[in-house]
Motif scaffolding. Structure first.
Motif, PDB file in Angstrom:
ATOM      1  N   THR A   1       0.831  -1.191   0.000  1.00 63.22           N
ATOM      2  CA  THR A   1       0.000   0.000   0.000  1.00 63.22           C
ATOM      3  C   THR A   1       0.868   1.245   0.000  1.00 63.22           C
ATOM      4  N   LYS A   2       0.399   2.279  -0.699  1.00 61.00           N
ATOM      5  CA  LYS A   2       1.118   3.541  -0.767  1.00 61.00           C
ATOM      6  C   LYS A   2       0.156   4.663  -0.488  1.00 61.00           C
ATOM      7  N   ARG A   3       0.620   5.692   0.203  1.00 62.03           N
ATOM      8  CA  ARG A   3      -0.259   6.787   0.552  1.00 62.03           C
ATOM      9  C   ARG A   3      -0.765   7.523  -0.670  1.00 62.03           C
TER      10      ARG A   3
ATOM     11  N   LEU B   1      -1.717   6.142  -3.478  1.00 61.90           N
ATOM     12  CA  LEU B   1      -2.557   5.298  -4.323  1.00 61.90           C
ATOM     13  C   LEU B   1      -4.035   5.504  -4.048  1.00 61.90           C
TER      14      LEU B   1
ATOM     15  N   ASP C   1      -8.000   6.145  -3.619  1.00 65.39           N
ATOM     16  CA  ASP C   1      -9.140   5.753  -2.797  1.00 65.39           C
ATOM     17  C   ASP C   1      -9.417   6.762  -1.707  1.00 65.39           C
TER      18      ASP C   1
ATOM     19  N   SER D   1      -4.807   2.267   6.165  1.00 61.90           N
ATOM     20  CA  SER D   1      -5.476   1.494   5.116  1.00 61.90           C
ATOM     21  C   SER D   1      -6.706   0.745   5.629  1.00 61.90           C
TER      22      SER D   1
ATOM     23  N   SER E   1      -5.999   0.640  -2.409  1.00 57.16           N
ATOM     24  CA  SER E   1      -5.114   0.949  -1.287  1.00 57.16           C
ATOM     25  C   SER E   1      -5.786   0.713   0.056  1.00 57.16           C
TER      26      SER E   1
ATOM     27  N   SER F   1      -8.048  -1.489   2.728  1.00 52.86           N
ATOM     28  CA  SER F   1      -8.248  -2.899   3.018  1.00 52.86           C
ATOM     29  C   SER F   1      -9.699  -3.184   3.392  1.00 52.86           C
TER      30      SER F   1
ATOM     31  N   SER G   1      -6.596   6.780 -11.698  1.00 55.94           N
ATOM     32  CA  SER G   1      -7.204   5.632 -11.022  1.00 55.94           C
ATOM     33  C   SER G   1      -8.670   5.464 -11.383  1.00 55.94           C
TER      34      SER G   1
ATOM     35  N   SER H   1       1.799  -5.463 -10.512  1.00 55.67           N
ATOM     36  CA  SER H   1       2.185  -4.191  -9.903  1.00 55.67           C
ATOM     37  C   SER H   1       2.747  -3.218 -10.934  1.00 55.67           C
TER      38      SER H   1
END
Length: 201
Positions: free
Chosen positions: A3-5, A7, A9, A24, A108, A110, A134, A161
């Motif tokens: 996960t990346k900040r 990314l 959502d 997340s 990103s 969960s 996105s 990825s």
């Protein structure tokens, strides 16, 4: 992919201290937030996106603990079809808007969640190229495609990825015409010309 900040959502950095555990996991608390929850039934919860990327932006989430699309099995088809039906009803309730239903290929956050998002993208929360791509590239997978793949194969193949990162890094391009603006402010100004004409601002 980890996960990346950046990314999309949700940009939960500002509220991380208010949620238990990693940022997340923030959707779990959002599902219980009375200011965000719109409706629920036996299997799903509908919430307003905490950081909406358009004028209409909801998330439809299962009550079952399904972390992402890779965990879906054929037994989840009734759940997905119910989520899709809820999304279609929201579309019907907004007849003057173009709305898409879909999932981020590599989410990103969960908890499996389906986006119900209008195509005006008129939001102060839409800030970066990654946000834009996105929702306007094939990184955004139509809900109908996910249902069809699950019916056919019994599982959902996770996007590689490198492919996901390549899509998010694609140069900006208007989703309504061929314009390729250099910056997000230029893109957002341009988008208003489309949606003022359509009466959907």
């Amino acid at each position: 992919m980890g996960t990346k900040r950046s990314l999309n959502d949700h940009e939960l950095e500002s509220s991380a201290k208010k949620t238990a555990g990693h940022w997340s996991k923030g959707l779990l608390s959002s599902m219980e937030d009375p200011e965000l929850k719109v409706e629920e039934d036996d299997t799903t919860v509908v919430i307003k996106d905490k950081y909406p990327k358009a004028e209409v932006h909801y998330l439809i989430l299962p009550k079952e603990d399904i972390s992402d699309m890779s965990k879906l099995q054929k037994r989840h088809l009734p759940l997905l079809k119910n989520m899709f039906a809820i999304g279609e009803r929201i579309m019907e309730e907004n007849p003057n808007r173009e709305i898409r239903l879909g999932f981020h290929a590599v989410a990103s956050m969960s908890r499996l969640h389906m986006h119900v998002i209008s195509q005006d993208f008129n939001s102060k929360c839409l800030k970066t190229k990654r946000h834009w791509n996105s929702f306007t590239s094939s990184y955004f997978v139509p809900a109908s495609s996910i249902i069809a793949e699950l019916e056919k194969n019994g599982c959902i193949k996770r996007m590689a990825s490198k492919t996901a990162e390549s899509l998010l890094a694609t140069p900006l391009k208007c989703h309504k015409c061929s314009l390729e603006p250099k910056t997000m402010p230029q893109l957002k100004t341009h988008l208003m010309t489309h949606f003022k004409k359509s009466g959907c601002t």
